[in-house]
Write a protein that holds these residues in place. Sequence first.
Motif, mmCIF file in Angstrom:
data_model
loop_
_atom_site.group_PDB
_atom_site.id
_atom_site.type_symbol
_atom_site.label_atom_id
_atom_site.label_comp_id
_atom_site.label_asym_id
_atom_site.label_seq_id
_atom_site.Cartn_x
_atom_site.Cartn_y
_atom_site.Cartn_z
ATOM 1 N N THR A 57 43.183 58.759 25.261
ATOM 2 C CA THR A 57 43.877 57.698 26.081
ATOM 3 C C THR A 57 42.995 56.880 27.012
ATOM 4 O O THR A 57 42.760 55.742 27.171
ATOM 5 N N TYR A 78 40.365 55.060 25.117
ATOM 6 C CA TYR A 78 41.030 54.029 24.801
ATOM 7 C C TYR A 78 41.251 52.786 25.878
ATOM 8 O O TYR A 78 40.852 51.606 25.637
ATOM 9 N N ARG A 79 41.823 53.333 26.931
ATOM 10 C CA ARG A 79 41.611 52.365 28.178
ATOM 11 C C ARG A 79 40.457 51.613 28.800
ATOM 12 O O ARG A 79 40.186 50.501 29.122
ATOM 13 N N CYS A 121 39.526 49.059 26.277
ATOM 14 C CA CYS A 121 40.245 47.916 26.236
ATOM 15 C C CYS A 121 39.704 47.033 27.687
ATOM 16 O O CYS A 121 40.144 46.089 27.791
#
Length: 162
Positions: free
Chosen positions: A153, A156-157, A160
């Motif tokens: 996570t 992923y952040r 992004c």
Amino acid sequence: MLIQNVKNNLSENIELLRQLTNDEFTQKNPELSNATIGEHMRHIIELFGCLLENYDCGVINYDDRKRDLILQTDKNEAINRIEKYLHEIDKTNKTLSLAHNCFSPVELLPTNYFRELVYNLEHSIHHQALIKVALHRLPHIRISNSFGVAPSTLEYRRQCAQ
């Protein structure tokens, strides 16, 4: 990298515990079904202990752990145990057996040290996420942005945000 991530996770737990009073550590939290932060921390510590204390014999059984209540009632004992494990965690990978008796008599499954470290890391992060819910009642406590968040996570952040 795995060992360092586990060490970082354990260090986050120590940083949290150092900020808590023993009363906060042992306070029942309705958000946690009346469990305490100490109970969740004990659970994290004991699973790491099962792995580290049974590394040499090669058979890990998370179901057969001590459930040492001092680890959930005395935050300094919890800190001491985590610090001990921080110094013991850096071991070479080797084949292990995982004993479990969830649905049958004891069964041994093949595994290895690094796989069990991944399991313990994910398990610790899961309990950190639960602990984080209780920390909303304690606004003076400061935790890292990664506390209770899976590495995938976080990655992923990061992607992004670019």
